[in-house]
Design an enzyme around this catalytic site. Structure first.
Site, PDB file in Angstrom:
ATOM      1  N   LEU A  33       0.824  -1.224   0.000  1.00 31.27           N
ATOM      2  CA  LEU A  33       0.000   0.000   0.000  1.00 31.27           C
ATOM      3  C   LEU A  33       0.861   1.278   0.000  1.00 31.27           C
ATOM      4  O   LEU A  33       0.408   2.318   0.462  1.00 31.27           O
ATOM      5  CB  LEU A  33      -1.000   0.010   1.166  1.00 31.27           C
ATOM      6  CG  LEU A  33      -2.007  -1.155   1.171  1.00 31.27           C
ATOM      7  CD1 LEU A  33      -2.949  -1.041   2.373  1.00 31.27           C
ATOM      8  CD2 LEU A  33      -2.822  -1.196  -0.118  1.00 31.27           C
ATOM      9  N   THR A  35       1.819   2.942  -2.710  1.00 31.95           N
ATOM     10  CA  THR A  35       1.095   3.830  -3.634  1.00 31.95           C
ATOM     11  C   THR A  35      -0.289   3.266  -3.956  1.00 31.95           C
ATOM     12  O   THR A  35      -1.141   3.975  -4.484  1.00 31.95           O
ATOM     13  CB  THR A  35       1.862   4.021  -4.968  1.00 31.95           C
ATOM     14  OG1 THR A  35       2.103   2.727  -5.535  1.00 31.95           O
ATOM     15  CG2 THR A  35       3.176   4.744  -4.757  1.00 31.95           C
ATOM     16  N   GLY A  36      -0.507   2.007  -3.654  1.00 32.33           N
ATOM     17  CA  GLY A  36      -1.799   1.373  -3.947  1.00 32.33           C
ATOM     18  C   GLY A  36      -2.860   1.804  -2.952  1.00 32.33           C
ATOM     19  O   GLY A  36      -2.560   2.383  -1.913  1.00 32.33           O
ATOM     20  N   ASP A  51       5.178  -6.287   2.195  1.00 30.53           N
ATOM     21  CA  ASP A  51       6.169  -5.904   1.193  1.00 30.53           C
ATOM     22  C   ASP A  51       6.640  -7.187   0.495  1.00 30.53           C
ATOM     23  O   ASP A  51       6.720  -8.244   1.145  1.00 30.53           O
ATOM     24  CB  ASP A  51       7.346  -5.220   1.905  1.00 30.53           C
ATOM     25  CG  ASP A  51       8.222  -4.473   0.925  1.00 30.53           C
ATOM     26  OD1 ASP A  51       8.078  -3.242   0.828  1.00 30.53           O
ATOM     27  OD2 ASP A  51       9.041  -5.128   0.231  1.00 30.53           O
ATOM     28  N   TYR A 141      15.627   3.048 -12.973  1.00 31.50           N
ATOM     29  CA  TYR A 141      14.359   2.311 -13.092  1.00 31.50           C
ATOM     30  C   TYR A 141      14.419   1.364 -14.305  1.00 31.50           C
ATOM     31  O   TYR A 141      14.109   0.171 -14.195  1.00 31.50           O
ATOM     32  CB  TYR A 141      13.203   3.303 -13.227  1.00 31.50           C
ATOM     33  CG  TYR A 141      11.881   2.673 -13.641  1.00 31.50           C
ATOM     34  CD1 TYR A 141      11.086   2.022 -12.710  1.00 31.50           C
ATOM     35  CD2 TYR A 141      11.432   2.745 -14.963  1.00 31.50           C
ATOM     36  CE1 TYR A 141       9.872   1.441 -13.085  1.00 31.50           C
ATOM     37  CE2 TYR A 141      10.225   2.174 -15.341  1.00 31.50           C
ATOM     38  CZ  TYR A 141       9.445   1.523 -14.405  1.00 31.50           C
ATOM     39  OH  TYR A 141       8.252   0.951 -14.790  1.00 31.50           O
ATOM     40  N   LYS A 145      14.529  -2.925 -14.485  1.00 28.32           N
ATOM     41  CA  LYS A 145      13.648  -3.806 -15.274  1.00 28.32           C
ATOM     42  C   LYS A 145      14.489  -4.698 -16.201  1.00 28.32           C
ATOM     43  O   LYS A 145      14.217  -5.890 -16.361  1.00 28.32           O
ATOM     44  CB  LYS A 145      12.664  -2.962 -16.097  1.00 28.32           C
ATOM     45  CG  LYS A 145      11.660  -2.174 -15.258  1.00 28.32           C
ATOM     46  CD  LYS A 145      10.606  -3.066 -14.622  1.00 28.32           C
ATOM     47  CE  LYS A 145       9.549  -2.278 -13.876  1.00 28.32           C
ATOM     48  NZ  LYS A 145       8.554  -3.111 -13.204  1.00 28.32           N
ATOM     49  N   ILE A 200       4.583  21.277 -17.809  1.00 29.98           N
ATOM     50  CA  ILE A 200       5.282  20.447 -18.795  1.00 29.98           C
ATOM     51  C   ILE A 200       6.787  20.610 -18.596  1.00 29.98           C
ATOM     52  O   ILE A 200       7.299  21.729 -18.588  1.00 29.98           O
ATOM     53  CB  ILE A 200       4.869  20.883 -20.225  1.00 29.98           C
ATOM     54  CG1 ILE A 200       3.378  20.595 -20.426  1.00 29.98           C
ATOM     55  CG2 ILE A 200       5.726  20.179 -21.272  1.00 29.98           C
ATOM     56  CD1 ILE A 200       2.806  21.137 -21.722  1.00 29.98           C
ATOM     57  N   ARG A 208       5.775   9.866 -26.293  1.00 31.84           N
ATOM     58  CA  ARG A 208       5.631   8.565 -25.637  1.00 31.84           C
ATOM     59  C   ARG A 208       4.545   7.788 -26.383  1.00 31.84           C
ATOM     60  O   ARG A 208       3.703   8.360 -27.072  1.00 31.84           O
ATOM     61  CB  ARG A 208       5.199   8.729 -24.169  1.00 31.84           C
ATOM     62  CG  ARG A 208       6.231   9.423 -23.275  1.00 31.84           C
ATOM     63  CD  ARG A 208       7.468   8.572 -23.050  1.00 31.84           C
ATOM     64  NE  ARG A 208       8.470   9.228 -22.223  1.00 31.84           N
ATOM     65  CZ  ARG A 208       9.477   9.979 -22.667  1.00 31.84           C
ATOM     66  NH1 ARG A 208       9.613  10.199 -23.974  1.00 31.84           N
ATOM     67  NH2 ARG A 208      10.353  10.515 -21.844  1.00 31.84           N
ATOM     68  N   ARG A 265      14.222  17.220 -17.994  1.00 26.44           N
ATOM     69  CA  ARG A 265      15.002  16.325 -17.146  1.00 26.44           C
ATOM     70  C   ARG A 265      15.967  15.555 -18.030  1.00 26.44           C
ATOM     71  O   ARG A 265      15.552  14.870 -18.966  1.00 26.44           O
ATOM     72  CB  ARG A 265      14.062  15.360 -16.427  1.00 26.44           C
ATOM     73  CG  ARG A 265      13.209  16.111 -15.418  1.00 26.44           C
ATOM     74  CD  ARG A 265      12.059  15.278 -14.970  1.00 26.44           C
ATOM     75  NE  ARG A 265      11.460  15.849 -13.776  1.00 26.44           N
ATOM     76  CZ  ARG A 265      10.311  15.432 -13.275  1.00 26.44           C
ATOM     77  NH1 ARG A 265       9.643  14.462 -13.853  1.00 26.44           N
ATOM     78  NH2 ARG A 265       9.824  15.989 -12.202  1.00 26.44           N
TER      79      ARG A 265
HETATM   80  N1  LIG Z   1       2.185   2.878 -15.449  1.00 27.06           N
HETATM   81  C1  LIG Z   1       2.995   2.688 -16.472  1.00 27.06           C
HETATM   82  O1  LIG Z   1       3.006   3.468 -17.431  1.00 27.06           O
HETATM   83  C2  LIG Z   1       3.935   1.517 -16.497  1.00 27.06           C
HETATM   84  C3  LIG Z   1       4.744   1.345 -17.632  1.00 27.06           C
HETATM   85  C4  LIG Z   1       5.635   0.269 -17.651  1.00 27.06           C
HETATM   86  C5  LIG Z   1       5.681  -0.627 -16.596  1.00 27.06           C
HETATM   87  N2  LIG Z   1       4.888  -0.420 -15.511  1.00 27.06           N
HETATM   88  C6  LIG Z   1       4.992  -1.361 -14.406  1.00 27.06           C
HETATM   89  O2  LIG Z   1       3.711  -1.825 -14.037  1.00 27.06           O
HETATM   90  C7  LIG Z   1       3.695  -2.108 -12.640  1.00 27.06           C
HETATM   91  C8  LIG Z   1       2.521  -1.411 -11.979  1.00 27.06           C
HETATM   92  O3  LIG Z   1       2.654   0.006 -12.149  1.00 27.06           O
HETATM   93  P1  LIG Z   1       1.470   1.024 -11.824  1.00 27.06           P
HETATM   94  O4  LIG Z   1       1.583   2.117 -12.820  1.00 27.06           O
HETATM   95  O5  LIG Z   1       0.198   0.275 -11.668  1.00 27.06           O
HETATM   96  O6  LIG Z   1       1.962   1.623 -10.432  1.00 27.06           O
HETATM   97  P2  LIG Z   1       1.297   1.641  -8.983  1.00 27.06           P
HETATM   98  O7  LIG Z   1       2.236   2.425  -8.124  1.00 27.06           O
HETATM   99  O8  LIG Z   1      -0.110   2.089  -9.057  1.00 27.06           O
HETATM  100  O9  LIG Z   1       1.323   0.107  -8.589  1.00 27.06           O
HETATM  101  C9  LIG Z   1       2.367  -0.482  -7.879  1.00 27.06           C
HETATM  102  C10 LIG Z   1       1.745  -1.228  -6.704  1.00 27.06           C
HETATM  103  O10 LIG Z   1       2.768  -1.975  -6.055  1.00 27.06           O
HETATM  104  C11 LIG Z   1       2.740  -1.700  -4.652  1.00 27.06           C
HETATM  105  N3  LIG Z   1       4.124  -1.838  -4.217  1.00 27.06           N
HETATM  106  C12 LIG Z   1       5.182  -1.059  -4.544  1.00 27.06           C
HETATM  107  N4  LIG Z   1       6.314  -1.550  -4.019  1.00 27.06           N
HETATM  108  C13 LIG Z   1       5.958  -2.658  -3.317  1.00 27.06           C
HETATM  109  C14 LIG Z   1       6.678  -3.606  -2.540  1.00 27.06           C
HETATM  110  N5  LIG Z   1       8.016  -3.493  -2.379  1.00 27.06           N
HETATM  111  N6  LIG Z   1       6.002  -4.615  -1.964  1.00 27.06           N
HETATM  112  C15 LIG Z   1       4.658  -4.739  -2.113  1.00 27.06           C
HETATM  113  N7  LIG Z   1       3.923  -3.866  -2.848  1.00 27.06           N
HETATM  114  C16 LIG Z   1       4.567  -2.846  -3.438  1.00 27.06           C
HETATM  115  C17 LIG Z   1       2.159  -0.306  -4.511  1.00 27.06           C
HETATM  116  O11 LIG Z   1       1.551  -0.077  -3.259  1.00 27.06           O
HETATM  117  C18 LIG Z   1       1.154  -0.286  -5.656  1.00 27.06           C
HETATM  118  O12 LIG Z   1      -0.094  -0.784  -5.249  1.00 27.06           O
HETATM  119  C19 LIG Z   1       5.058  -1.676 -12.108  1.00 27.06           C
HETATM  120  O13 LIG Z   1       5.898  -2.811 -12.053  1.00 27.06           O
HETATM  121  C20 LIG Z   1       5.559  -0.718 -13.147  1.00 27.06           C
HETATM  122  O14 LIG Z   1       6.975  -0.660 -13.187  1.00 27.06           O
HETATM  123  C21 LIG Z   1       4.016   0.629 -15.424  1.00 27.06           C
END
Ligand SMILES: NC(=O)c1ccc[n+]([C@@H]2O[C@H](COP(=O)([O-])OP(=O)(O)OC[C@H]3O[C@@H](n4cnc5c(N)ncnc54)[C@H](O)[C@@H]3O)[C@@H](O)[C@H]2O)c1
Length: 307
Positions: A33, A35-36, A51, A141, A145, A200, A208, A265
């Site tokens: 939680l 960011t969730g 975690d 980042y 990945k 911006i 993108r 950036r």
């Molecule tokens: N949003 C994008 O544009 C995008 C693009 C490429 C890849 N991704 C990948 O998709 C995945 C989800 O991204 P999102 O945009 O939904 O982000 P998000 O932050 O909404 O989701 C990440 C979730 O993981 C949880 N979390 C973070 N670190 C944690 C940990 N160490 N242990 C347990 N829970 C943890 C957070 O609480 C959150 O609910 C990520 O792996 C991200 O790298 C996202």
């Protein structure tokens, strides 16, 4: 199937969990939680607030008899990864490695990984980038990945783990966090609803490949198929500039505020665009939602969820 969705309280993971439940799978969610949000967690899922690096995760995977891990939990901010690469690596590399070790000790058969098409190729040599494009991430980042993709190859070869890597473009849509550094569409929607100008970074002509979250979720459903292993771009093959996004959302909001410009950036790529022929040919996946349709739905979501 019994599926563990890590990050299942987040923007993408929660909607993947919803779709798996709709397809009658038993879904277990692990999320810290950070960011969730609790309200995004499907009430039919079994939720563990933890975690991914927590030792209890091994026991959860065993006791829930997990067959597939869909790994979405991560530190997602490119900006934060530049500020603190060690924290990024702890969550994104070490945390994932720990999960992979649990897959071996618990006999999990399949691992689906949310990777990045937006940050793994770096400044592209050609457009759009297919999966064979050189991998030259410009941020910690993207490097995290890339590193995990390397480990996945090892676990596949060493232990026969079936792995599917989905390299997303810039995902946008309902439930995206508008308060962080990532997710320009959500951030712009949030500012416009407060009558604030979108900010911006740079000249706004950086591009993108924006892909709608429902299309990304569909790729995750297809990734459960028995023959679906490998690396797949998940995008649209179309580029949009940040200026275009801002213009479109300002129009939608009926606002005449001028965007503000802030310094660019250095670690941000100039252009990003994904070739999605491989996933189309292999899984018959194609994006169905256009950028405009997705922006309309996303703006509506934020309008209805202002607080
Ligand atoms: N949003 C994008 O544009 C995008 C693009 C490429 C890849 N991704 C990948 O998709 C995945 C989800 O991204 P999102 O945009 O939904 O982000 P998000 O932050 O909404 O989701 C990440 C979730 O993981 C949880 N979390 C973070 N670190 C944690 C940990 N160490 N242990 C347990 N829970 C943890 C957070 O609480 C959150 O609910 C990520 O792996 C991200 O790298 C996202």
């Amino acid at each position: 199937m019994n599926i563990l969705v890590t990050g299942g309280a987040g923007f993408i993971g929660s909607q993947v969990a919803d779709a798996y439940i709709e397809h009658d799978h038993h879904v277990v969610i692990i999320d810290n939680l950070s960011t969730g949000q609790k309200e995004f967690i499907n009430s039919k899922a079994v939720f563990y607030e933890a975690d991914i690096t927590d030792p209890s995760v091994a026991e959860i995977i065993k006791s829930e008899n997990i067959q597939v891990i869909n790994h979405h939990a991560a530190q997602i901010s490119v900006h934060d990864s530049v500020k603190d690469p060690v924290a990024d690596a702890k969550s994104n590399i070490i945390g994932t490695l720990q999960l992979l070790q649990h897959t071996v000790s618990s006999g999990v058969g399949k691992f689906i990984f949310a990777s990045t098409g937006g940050a793994i190729y770096g400044e592209q040599d050609y457009f759009p980038a297919d999966e064979e494009h050189p991998l030259k991430p410009t941020s910690p980042y993207g490097l995290s990945k890339l590193s995990v993709e390397g480990y996945l190859r090892f676990y596949q070869e060493q232990y026969g783990l079936s792995t599917t890597v989905l390299r997303y473009g810039n995902v946008f849509g309902p439930r995206q966090n508008p308060h962080g550094e990532a997710g320009v569409v959500a951030i712009f929607c949030n500012r416009l609803l407060k009558d604030q100008a979108p900010v911006i970074n740079g000249d706004g002509e950086q591009t993108r490949d924006y892909v709608f979250v429902r299309d990304v979720v569909r790729a995750n459903v297809m990734a459960l198929g028995p023959d679906c292993s490998g690396i797949f771009n998940v995008g649209t093959g179309r580029e949009a500039t940040v200026n275009e996004l801002a213009r479109s959302l300002l129009q939608r909001a009926g606002s005449d505020i001028a965007p503000q410009y802030a310094p660019g950036r250095g670690y941000e790529q100039r252009r990003s665009c994904l070739d999605c022929k491989k996933i189309k040919d292999s899984l018959a996946w194609e994006p169905k939602v256009s950028l405009e349709e997705g922006l309309v739905e996303t703006y509506k979501f934020f309008t209805n969820n202002k607080n």
